[in-house]
Motif scaffolding. Sequence first.
Motif, mmCIF file in Angstrom:
data_model
loop_
_atom_site.group_PDB
_atom_site.id
_atom_site.type_symbol
_atom_site.label_atom_id
_atom_site.label_comp_id
_atom_site.label_asym_id
_atom_site.label_seq_id
_atom_site.Cartn_x
_atom_site.Cartn_y
_atom_site.Cartn_z
ATOM 1 N N ASP A 49 1.042 7.471 -3.557
ATOM 2 C CA ASP A 49 0.763 6.956 -2.222
ATOM 3 C C ASP A 49 1.615 7.706 -1.206
ATOM 4 O OD1 ASP A 49 -0.838 5.222 -3.609
ATOM 5 O OD2 ASP A 49 0.384 3.447 -3.258
ATOM 6 N N LEU A 50 0.949 8.311 -0.237
ATOM 7 C CA LEU A 50 1.599 9.082 0.814
ATOM 8 C C LEU A 50 1.612 8.245 2.079
ATOM 9 C CD1 LEU A 50 -0.501 12.183 -0.081
ATOM 10 C CD2 LEU A 50 1.955 12.013 -0.462
ATOM 11 N N PHE A 51 2.799 8.034 2.641
ATOM 12 C CA PHE A 51 2.959 7.146 3.788
ATOM 13 C C PHE A 51 3.140 7.938 5.074
ATOM 14 C CE2 PHE A 51 3.913 4.629 0.147
ATOM 15 C CZ PHE A 51 3.359 3.394 0.445
ATOM 16 N N LYS A 97 -6.512 -9.632 -3.455
ATOM 17 C CA LYS A 97 -7.225 -10.274 -2.353
ATOM 18 C C LYS A 97 -6.305 -11.287 -1.669
ATOM 19 C CE LYS A 97 -11.325 -12.961 -1.261
ATOM 20 N NZ LYS A 97 -12.591 -13.509 -1.773
ATOM 21 N N GLY A 98 -6.293 -11.259 -0.328
ATOM 22 C CA GLY A 98 -5.482 -12.187 0.450
ATOM 23 C C GLY A 98 -4.074 -11.694 0.753
ATOM 24 N N PHE A 99 -3.635 -10.639 0.090
ATOM 25 C CA PHE A 99 -2.301 -10.093 0.330
ATOM 26 C C PHE A 99 -2.328 -9.161 1.537
ATOM 27 C CE2 PHE A 99 -1.623 -11.723 -3.824
ATOM 28 C CZ PHE A 99 -0.253 -11.797 -4.021
ATOM 29 N N LEU A 100 -1.147 -8.931 2.101
ATOM 30 C CA LEU A 100 -1.013 -7.986 3.199
ATOM 31 C C LEU A 100 -1.024 -6.562 2.656
ATOM 32 C CD1 LEU A 100 1.745 -9.725 5.374
ATOM 33 C CD2 LEU A 100 -0.749 -9.745 5.701
ATOM 34 N N ASP A 101 -1.490 -5.656 3.478
ATOM 35 C CA ASP A 101 -1.674 -4.274 3.071
ATOM 36 C C ASP A 101 -1.465 -3.373 4.288
ATOM 37 O OD1 ASP A 101 -2.449 -2.086 1.501
ATOM 38 O OD2 ASP A 101 -4.529 -2.723 1.275
ATOM 39 N N LEU A 102 -1.250 -2.121 4.050
ATOM 40 C CA LEU A 102 -1.268 -1.129 5.121
ATOM 41 C C LEU A 102 -2.646 -0.485 5.122
ATOM 42 C CD1 LEU A 102 2.203 0.547 4.490
ATOM 43 C CD2 LEU A 102 1.586 -0.926 6.424
ATOM 44 N N ALA A 103 -3.127 -0.112 6.284
ATOM 45 C CA ALA A 103 -4.419 0.555 6.358
ATOM 46 C C ALA A 103 -4.333 1.874 5.603
ATOM 47 C CB ALA A 103 -4.797 0.789 7.815
ATOM 48 N N GLY A 104 -5.400 2.206 4.894
ATOM 49 C CA GLY A 104 -5.425 3.451 4.140
ATOM 50 C C GLY A 104 -6.345 3.345 2.954
ATOM 51 N N GLY A 105 -6.242 4.315 2.062
ATOM 52 C CA GLY A 105 -7.093 4.320 0.883
ATOM 53 C C GLY A 105 -7.007 5.640 0.158
ATOM 54 N N PHE A 106 -7.956 5.861 -0.741
ATOM 55 C CA PHE A 106 -7.949 7.050 -1.579
ATOM 56 C C PHE A 106 -8.364 8.291 -0.800
ATOM 57 C CE2 PHE A 106 -8.207 3.750 -4.819
ATOM 58 C CZ PHE A 106 -7.243 4.209 -5.713
ATOM 59 N N VAL A 107 -7.766 9.404 -1.187
ATOM 60 C CA VAL A 107 -8.110 10.700 -0.618
ATOM 61 C C VAL A 107 -9.371 11.186 -1.328
ATOM 62 C CG1 VAL A 107 -7.335 13.081 -0.278
ATOM 63 C CG2 VAL A 107 -5.675 11.195 -0.174
ATOM 64 N N ASP A 108 -10.371 11.574 -0.553
ATOM 65 C CA ASP A 108 -11.615 12.088 -1.120
ATOM 66 C C ASP A 108 -11.447 13.544 -1.534
ATOM 67 O OD1 ASP A 108 -12.950 9.687 -0.770
ATOM 68 O OD2 ASP A 108 -13.951 10.309 1.082
ATOM 69 N N PRO A 109 -12.292 14.022 -2.466
ATOM 70 C CA PRO A 109 -12.240 15.439 -2.844
ATOM 71 C C PRO A 109 -12.429 16.345 -1.630
ATOM 72 C CG PRO A 109 -13.615 14.210 -4.375
ATOM 73 C CD PRO A 109 -13.284 13.271 -3.241
ATOM 74 N N ALA A 110 -11.712 17.460 -1.619
ATOM 75 C CA ALA A 110 -11.791 18.484 -0.571
ATOM 76 C C ALA A 110 -11.400 17.951 0.806
ATOM 77 C CB ALA A 110 -13.177 19.123 -0.532
ATOM 78 N N GLU A 123 -4.338 14.145 6.063
ATOM 79 C CA GLU A 123 -4.441 13.753 7.475
ATOM 80 C C GLU A 123 -5.861 13.298 7.804
ATOM 81 O OE1 GLU A 123 -1.100 16.589 6.912
ATOM 82 O OE2 GLU A 123 -3.222 16.689 6.405
ATOM 83 N N HIS A 124 -6.842 14.025 7.285
ATOM 84 C CA HIS A 124 -8.230 13.621 7.501
ATOM 85 C C HIS A 124 -8.503 12.287 6.809
ATOM 86 C CE1 HIS A 124 -12.612 13.478 6.916
ATOM 87 N NE2 HIS A 124 -12.630 13.998 8.128
ATOM 88 N N SER A 125 -7.941 12.118 5.636
ATOM 89 C CA SER A 125 -8.106 10.861 4.910
ATOM 90 C C SER A 125 -7.544 9.693 5.713
ATOM 91 C CB SER A 125 -7.417 10.946 3.548
ATOM 92 O OG SER A 125 -7.581 9.753 2.831
ATOM 93 N N CYS A 126 -6.364 9.882 6.319
ATOM 94 C CA CYS A 126 -5.781 8.832 7.166
ATOM 95 C C CYS A 126 -6.736 8.469 8.293
ATOM 96 C CB CYS A 126 -4.452 9.299 7.770
ATOM 97 S SG CYS A 126 -3.088 9.441 6.612
ATOM 98 N N ALA A 127 -7.233 9.473 8.983
ATOM 99 C CA ALA A 127 -8.136 9.233 10.117
ATOM 100 C C ALA A 127 -9.431 8.561 9.656
ATOM 101 C CB ALA A 127 -8.438 10.548 10.828
ATOM 102 N N VAL A 140 -3.479 7.347 0.705
ATOM 103 C CA VAL A 140 -2.693 7.339 1.940
ATOM 104 C C VAL A 140 -2.537 5.915 2.447
ATOM 105 C CG1 VAL A 140 -3.345 9.677 2.618
ATOM 106 C CG2 VAL A 140 -4.724 7.741 3.404
ATOM 107 N N ALA A 141 -1.429 5.685 3.138
ATOM 108 C CA ALA A 141 -1.189 4.410 3.817
ATOM 109 C C ALA A 141 -0.572 4.746 5.174
ATOM 110 C CB ALA A 141 -0.240 3.527 3.006
ATOM 111 N N VAL A 142 -1.096 4.108 6.208
ATOM 112 C CA VAL A 142 -0.647 4.416 7.556
ATOM 113 C C VAL A 142 0.067 3.209 8.150
ATOM 114 C CG1 VAL A 142 -1.313 5.207 9.858
ATOM 115 C CG2 VAL A 142 -2.606 5.983 7.848
ATOM 116 N N ILE A 143 1.313 3.433 8.549
ATOM 117 C CA ILE A 143 2.073 2.422 9.276
ATOM 118 C C ILE A 143 1.745 2.644 10.748
ATOM 119 C CG2 ILE A 143 4.369 1.567 9.881
ATOM 120 C CD1 ILE A 143 5.279 2.590 7.093
ATOM 121 N N ILE A 144 0.937 1.757 11.281
ATOM 122 C CA ILE A 144 0.537 1.850 12.686
ATOM 123 C C ILE A 144 1.532 1.040 13.501
ATOM 124 C CG2 ILE A 144 -1.260 1.316 14.372
ATOM 125 C CD1 ILE A 144 -3.287 1.534 12.056
#
Length: 175
Positions: free
Chosen positions: A120-122, A62-75, A79-83, A41-45
Amino acid sequence: MQPIFKYCPNCQSSDLNFSNGNKIYCSNCDFEYYHNTAGAVAVIIQKNDEILLTVRNKDPKKGFLDLAGGFVDPAETVEHSCARELEEELKIVIDKSKLKYINSNPNTYVYKDILYNTIDLFFLYRDDHLIIEDFDSLELNGFVWKKLESINLDELAFESQKKTLSMLINKKRNI
């Protein structure tokens, strides 16, 4: 696909076949392993007319710009992953019901010489009163607020993010 295993994890044979970009098969013991696409997931805040971009503190990119987010955990729901990711990375707690799905894009992520294919889900999260305090983070080297049209896409870490933000810029979409 880069080989994930040199030897079969079941019988230790080196007689492995790699096919379809995600299947590893051992012809010695019939072991099969599917290295499937991982969800991320990636969140555009958005706050007023700016969006938040983080600065990566680790490779890849490293050093590049990114959107906040990351991998979805099992189960875990996306939406929970974003939070969870926003709390881990930025130390903020969000109202998951305010997340708005934007789109998805395939991507690749190389970690410790293993290529991971991701989807990647935005999502958009708008909060005009959001306050992010300075924080210490192993994952991030800070953050910046930018107007969408002022973002240099070449400074972004991942192609999927470039595609999504480019789409938003080109449509002059009021996110």
